[in-house]
Design a protein around this motif. Structure first.
Motif, PDB file in Angstrom:
ATOM      1  N   PRO A  52       0.806  -1.229   0.000  1.00  0.00           N
ATOM      2  CA  PRO A  52       0.000   0.000   0.000  1.00  0.00           C
ATOM      3  C   PRO A  52       0.839   1.280   0.000  1.00  0.00           C
ATOM      4  O   PRO A  52       0.303   2.363  -0.137  1.00  0.00           O
ATOM      5  N   ALA A  53       2.155   1.155   0.132  1.00  0.00           N
ATOM      6  CA  ALA A  53       3.014   2.331   0.280  1.00  0.00           C
ATOM      7  C   ALA A  53       3.403   2.933  -1.060  1.00  0.00           C
ATOM      8  O   ALA A  53       3.528   2.229  -2.066  1.00  0.00           O
ATOM      9  N   LEU A  54       3.623   4.243  -1.048  1.00  0.00           N
ATOM     10  CA  LEU A  54       4.269   4.903  -2.176  1.00  0.00           C
ATOM     11  C   LEU A  54       5.765   4.644  -2.065  1.00  0.00           C
ATOM     12  O   LEU A  54       6.310   4.520  -0.970  1.00  0.00           O
ATOM     13  N   VAL A  55       6.439   4.584  -3.202  1.00  0.00           N
ATOM     14  CA  VAL A  55       7.881   4.395  -3.230  1.00  0.00           C
ATOM     15  C   VAL A  55       8.501   5.667  -3.794  1.00  0.00           C
ATOM     16  O   VAL A  55       7.973   6.266  -4.738  1.00  0.00           O
ATOM     17  N   ASN A 101      10.049   6.090   2.637  1.00  0.00           N
ATOM     18  CA  ASN A 101      10.030   7.276   3.493  1.00  0.00           C
ATOM     19  C   ASN A 101      10.199   8.541   2.663  1.00  0.00           C
ATOM     20  O   ASN A 101      11.288   8.817   2.163  1.00  0.00           O
ATOM     21  N   ASP A 102       9.119   9.291   2.512  1.00  0.00           N
ATOM     22  CA  ASP A 102       9.203  10.560   1.794  1.00  0.00           C
ATOM     23  C   ASP A 102      10.058  11.527   2.609  1.00  0.00           C
ATOM     24  O   ASP A 102       9.989  11.562   3.826  1.00  0.00           O
ATOM     25  N   GLY A 103      10.883  12.279   1.939  1.00  0.00           N
ATOM     26  CA  GLY A 103      11.710  13.250   2.632  1.00  0.00           C
ATOM     27  C   GLY A 103      13.026  12.699   3.132  1.00  0.00           C
ATOM     28  O   GLY A 103      13.738  13.378   3.864  1.00  0.00           O
ATOM     29  N   SER A 104      13.370  11.472   2.745  1.00  0.00           N
ATOM     30  CA  SER A 104      14.648  10.915   3.175  1.00  0.00           C
ATOM     31  C   SER A 104      15.814  11.738   2.640  1.00  0.00           C
ATOM     32  O   SER A 104      16.839  11.870   3.302  1.00  0.00           O
ATOM     33  N   PHE A 105      15.644  12.265   1.439  1.00  0.00           N
ATOM     34  CA  PHE A 105      16.676  13.072   0.790  1.00  0.00           C
ATOM     35  C   PHE A 105      16.025  14.303   0.181  1.00  0.00           C
ATOM     36  O   PHE A 105      14.825  14.314  -0.092  1.00  0.00           O
ATOM     37  N   VAL A 106      16.835  15.331  -0.057  1.00  0.00           N
ATOM     38  CA  VAL A 106      16.350  16.584  -0.617  1.00  0.00           C
ATOM     39  C   VAL A 106      17.079  16.848  -1.925  1.00  0.00           C
ATOM     40  O   VAL A 106      18.318  16.822  -1.964  1.00  0.00           O
TER      41      VAL A 106
END
Length: 84
Positions: A21-24, A60-65
């Motif tokens: 169910p997760a976004l990647v 995890n959204d926001g792991s990198f910028v």
């Protein structure tokens, strides 16, 4: 012998993983360059590690910028893991 690399995040792509169910989130990185507007540190990294690409996927959204620079430390994996 460990090696330290320096990369910059150049893109982020998100998509639905139909097996969960997760976004990647896919992040793409390139090695920093030693161009005219580069920092002295980046010029040094460019001199010794002139090219490289890295792709990382996470839920995890926001792991990198995008635009942020990151160090990547590479060292041999030792098995079995020593007891603590």
């Amino acid at each position: 012998m460990p090696v330290r690399c320096k990369f910059v995040c150049i893109s982020k792509r998100e998509y639905k993983d139909y097996s969960s169910p997760a976004l990647v989130y896919d992040y793409e990185f390139n090695a920093v360059t030693g161009g005219q507007n580069s920092s002295e540190e980046n010029k040094t990294f460019w001199k010794y590690t002139p090219s490289g690409k890295l792709n990382v996927s996470t839920v995890n959204d926001g792991s990198f910028v995008v635009g942020q620079e990151y160090y990547l430390d590479i060292s041999p994996a030792v098995f079995p893991v020593p007891a603590v």
